[in-house]
Every structure is written in C-alpha cells, then in structure tokens.
Motif scaffolding. Structure first.
Motif, short mmCIF file in Angstrom:
data_model
loop_
_atom_site.label_atom_id
_atom_site.label_comp_id
_atom_site.label_asym_id
_atom_site.label_seq_id
_atom_site.Cartn_x
_atom_site.Cartn_y
_atom_site.Cartn_z
N LEU A 50 0.77 -1.29 0.14
CA LEU A 50 0.02 -0.07 0.06
C LEU A 50 0.75 1.25 0.17
O LEU A 50 0.49 2.12 -0.75
N LEU A 51 1.97 1.32 0.70
CA LEU A 51 2.89 2.36 0.80
C LEU A 51 3.50 2.62 -0.66
O LEU A 51 3.64 3.88 -0.93
N ALA A 52 3.78 1.54 -1.27
CA ALA A 52 4.27 1.68 -2.65
C ALA A 52 3.38 2.31 -3.53
O ALA A 52 3.60 3.12 -4.42
N VAL A 53 2.24 1.90 -3.39
CA VAL A 53 0.98 2.58 -4.35
C VAL A 53 0.74 4.08 -3.98
O VAL A 53 0.88 4.76 -5.13
N LEU A 54 0.58 4.52 -2.72
CA LEU A 54 0.73 6.07 -2.56
C LEU A 54 2.06 6.46 -3.01
O LEU A 54 2.01 7.75 -3.22
N GLY A 55 3.02 5.79 -2.76
CA GLY A 55 4.31 6.35 -3.37
C GLY A 55 4.32 6.54 -4.53
O GLY A 55 4.96 7.62 -5.15
N ARG A 56 3.81 5.76 -5.53
CA ARG A 56 3.76 6.04 -6.85
C ARG A 56 2.84 7.25 -7.35
O ARG A 56 3.30 7.88 -8.22
N GLU A 114 -11.45 6.53 4.79
CA GLU A 114 -9.99 6.66 4.54
C GLU A 114 -9.36 5.40 5.08
O GLU A 114 -9.65 5.19 6.47
N ARG A 115 -8.41 4.92 4.54
CA ARG A 115 -7.59 3.86 4.70
C ARG A 115 -6.11 4.20 5.41
O ARG A 115 -5.64 3.69 6.45
N ILE A 116 -5.47 4.94 4.78
CA ILE A 116 -4.11 5.42 4.90
C ILE A 116 -3.95 7.10 4.60
O ILE A 116 -4.49 7.47 3.92
N ARG A 117 -3.22 7.48 5.68
CA ARG A 117 -2.85 9.07 5.48
C ARG A 117 -1.13 9.01 5.44
O ARG A 117 -0.55 8.49 6.45
N VAL A 118 -0.76 9.73 4.29
CA VAL A 118 0.72 9.70 4.16
C VAL A 118 1.40 11.23 4.03
O VAL A 118 0.72 11.97 3.30
N LEU A 119 2.51 11.53 4.62
CA LEU A 119 3.18 12.71 4.52
C LEU A 119 4.72 12.37 3.82
O LEU A 119 5.23 11.34 4.54
N ALA A 120 5.04 12.86 2.83
CA ALA A 120 6.09 12.54 2.12
C ALA A 120 7.12 13.81 1.60
O ALA A 120 6.41 14.59 1.07
N SER A 121 8.50 13.59 1.55
CA SER A 121 9.32 14.46 0.93
C SER A 121 10.06 13.53 0.00
O SER A 121 10.52 12.57 0.06
N TYR A 122 10.22 14.15 -1.43
CA TYR A 122 10.60 13.63 -2.57
C TYR A 122 12.00 14.56 -3.07
O TYR A 122 11.94 15.55 -2.94
N GLY A 123 12.72 13.69 -3.81
CA GLY A 123 13.93 14.22 -4.53
C GLY A 123 14.52 13.78 -5.69
O GLY A 123 13.74 12.83 -5.99
N ASP A 124 15.56 13.83 -5.95
CA ASP A 124 16.42 12.94 -7.03
C ASP A 124 17.57 12.26 -6.28
O ASP A 124 18.72 13.07 -5.97
N LEU A 125 17.62 11.00 -6.18
CA LEU A 125 18.59 10.37 -5.35
C LEU A 125 19.59 10.21 -6.00
O LEU A 125 20.79 10.33 -5.72
N ASP A 126 19.59 10.58 -7.63
CA ASP A 126 20.95 10.45 -8.36
C ASP A 126 21.68 11.72 -8.08
O ASP A 126 22.99 11.93 -8.56
N SER A 127 21.19 12.93 -7.72
CA SER A 127 21.71 14.21 -7.49
C SER A 127 22.51 14.28 -6.09
O SER A 127 23.44 14.96 -5.92
N SER A 205 10.16 0.12 -4.62
CA SER A 205 10.02 -1.34 -4.08
C SER A 205 10.67 -1.45 -2.68
O SER A 205 10.34 -2.47 -1.88
N LEU A 206 11.48 -0.45 -2.62
CA LEU A 206 12.28 -0.46 -1.13
C LEU A 206 11.11 -0.31 -0.25
O LEU A 206 11.17 -0.71 1.19
N LEU A 207 10.05 0.65 -0.33
CA LEU A 207 8.83 0.67 0.59
C LEU A 207 8.18 -0.68 0.83
O LEU A 207 7.55 -0.55 1.92
N LEU A 208 8.19 -1.25 0.08
CA LEU A 208 7.59 -2.83 0.21
C LEU A 208 8.65 -3.66 0.89
O LEU A 208 8.13 -4.42 2.00
N ALA A 209 9.86 -3.51 0.81
CA ALA A 209 10.73 -4.49 1.37
C ALA A 209 10.84 -4.32 2.96
O ALA A 209 11.06 -5.35 3.65
#
Length: 284
Positions: A50-56, A114-127, A205-209
């Motif tokens: 589920l976290l991977a779904v929301l992450g996508r 409501e099943r899940i509520r998420v707060l997240a910060s995103y960036g560029d890992l390659d940078s 997929s790390l969110l699943l692992a």
C-alpha cells in the motif's frame, strides 16, 4: 532466485509489482487503482505494498520522482478492490518537494472510508553526493542457499498469504525458531529479499521491502496478526541490482505495541533504506 525468475527476469517498469502498483490519474491530484489480492496476508492488503501504491501516486503528483522520507498512518484495514488516492502538494523546492496523500475505499453504503494518510518528501537520489560517513555495518547473513523460504515449510492454508508467491524470501535460520515451535525470544528477523519475477529493486520497491518479512513478534513468541499503526521509511540511495538483505529488530514490546526497526542493504553493501514502524500485537 526461484527457478522461474532466473529464466525470465522482469524489468523495472514491466513487472507484476509495477502493474499492481500502477495508478490511473482521474484528474490532477486524484488517482484510481484496483488494489490487487496478490499482495494480501489473510484478507488484508500488505502495508508495504500500500505504501508503494501511495508512493507511486506522489511520484506523479510531485516534481521530484524519488521518495526520501515517507510516513504513513494506517487508519483502517485495506481490502482488495477499487480505491481512490487524493494527493496535495504541500511545498516544492529546488531539491525537495513535499506532498500528502490519502487512500480511500468504500463501505457497504458507498461512503468513502479513509484507509491510510501519508506525508512525504521527494527528491532526486541520483543528485546526492557520494560521500558516506557511517558506523552502520551490513548484517551478517548466511549464504542464500543456507537460508529458508516459504517453499521449504508446510504448505500454507490456501489464500492465507498470497504475498509470499510474489516475493523471494530466504530467511536466516537463526530467526526461524518460531516456524519450528521454538521461538528464540529475541525480536529479530533477517532475510534475503527480492521479487519473485526477478525484477531488481528501486526506491518504490524499498517501501515494500521494509514491511514484507514475518513480524518480529513471531520470534518473540507471539503469533497472529500484527497490524501496522504507523510506518516511516527513509530511502538513502538507489539500490544496486541484485538481492537485498533486510534486517528487522524489536527492542521493546509494552502495552500491546512494539516497534520494528528495519535496515535494507543492497548487493554493494550500501544501506539503501531504513524504517521504523509501530505495530499492535494481540496478547493472550
């Protein structure tokens, strides 16, 4: 890897995991998905999936593609079937963007729950810079051929753990006492990890692992459902190809709740993800 995976390895973007976490944009910030029954334990959908779904969904909604930190509160158990995700962009910057998302399903009267509520910060890992200064060390693991997976145990009750058919898990024998009726009493679980179709790991997929192994409660001597209350994941770098090693520990079970601290290491001996979750256990 299982024999089938070694013959035809799926690629990132074209695997069962990618298909089952794919979301469809209905309008800006709103996404539809049919949650797959293939990622369930008993009848509940796995929290890491589920976290991977929301992450996508957030990767599409935000100007940056890679989750750096994502925190989820699991409000009610999700079931296979239709769901809608609503996202909000909280802030965008040059190196980080922050968003929130909620996943909803419907009750018997058609009202949203409501099943899940998420707060997240995103960036560029390659940078990110390459320098690493750490005292963290990869966990000591037996070779994969000396570890054991679900296929090495008794046949499970049909439909009880569909997710195991989608994973490559090879558990450290020293954390398998629970499966033999002799749990060690230590809150530890360690396993080699991959996707059964051979797809290499990526940040989503790390969110699943971090949430795919048997609960540490089993090795403490408590069996049964261990539902997640809150889960926070830090993705530290893009994983190298090859199987991952996941190590999870619990130091404190009190008041019917325990914490699980997870580390995920890639084939290049890099710490690629960390997580902590609070989970409930059923005592007595």
């Amino acid at each position: 890897m299982p024999e089938a995976a070694s013959v035809t390895r799926a690629r990132i973007g074209d695997s069962e995991f990618d298909r089952d976490t794919a979301v469809t944009r209905r309008e800006p910030g709103v996404y539809d998905i049919d949650l797959s029954a293939g990622w369930t334990i008993i009848s509940a959908v796995n929290g890491g999936y589920l976290l991977a779904v929301l992450g996508r969904a957030l990767a599409d909604a935000l100007p940056h593609a890679d989750p750096f930190t994502i925190s989820a509160h699991y409000l009610t158990a999700s079931q296979p079937g239709p769901a809608v995700i609503r996202t909000d962009v909280v802030r965008t910057g040059r190196t980080l963007s922050t968003g929130q998302a909620s996943l909803f399903q419907y009750d018997e009267q058609g009202a949203e729950v409501e099943r899940i509520r998420v707060l997240a910060s995103y960036g560029d890992l390659d940078s990110l810079p390459d320098d690493v200064r750490t005292t963290a060390k990869p966990p000591a693991f037996p070779p994969m051929d000396e570890c054991f997976g679900p296929e090495d145990g008794p046949a499970p009750v049909e439909g009880s753990s569909a997710i195991t058919e989608r994973l490559m898990l090879k558990l450290d024998p020293s954390t398998l006492g629970w499966a033999l009726g002799a749990p060690s009493g230590k809150g530890e679980m360690r396993s080699w990890f991959g996707l059964a179709d051979g797809r290499d790991a990526d940040p989503l997929s790390l969110l699943l692992a971090v949430d795919a192994l048997p609960p540490t409660a089993f090795e403490i001597g408590i069996m049964g459902w261990v539902p997640t209350v809150e889960l926070t994941v830090h993705v530290r770098c893009r994983p190298a190809p090859g199987p991952l090693r996941v190590s999870i520990t619990t130091r404190n079970l009190a008041g019917g709740f325990l914490e699980e601290d997870a580390e995920v290491w890639d084939s290049a001996d890099r710490l690629v993800a960390q997580s902590r979750q609070l989970a409930r256990v059923r005592l007595g």
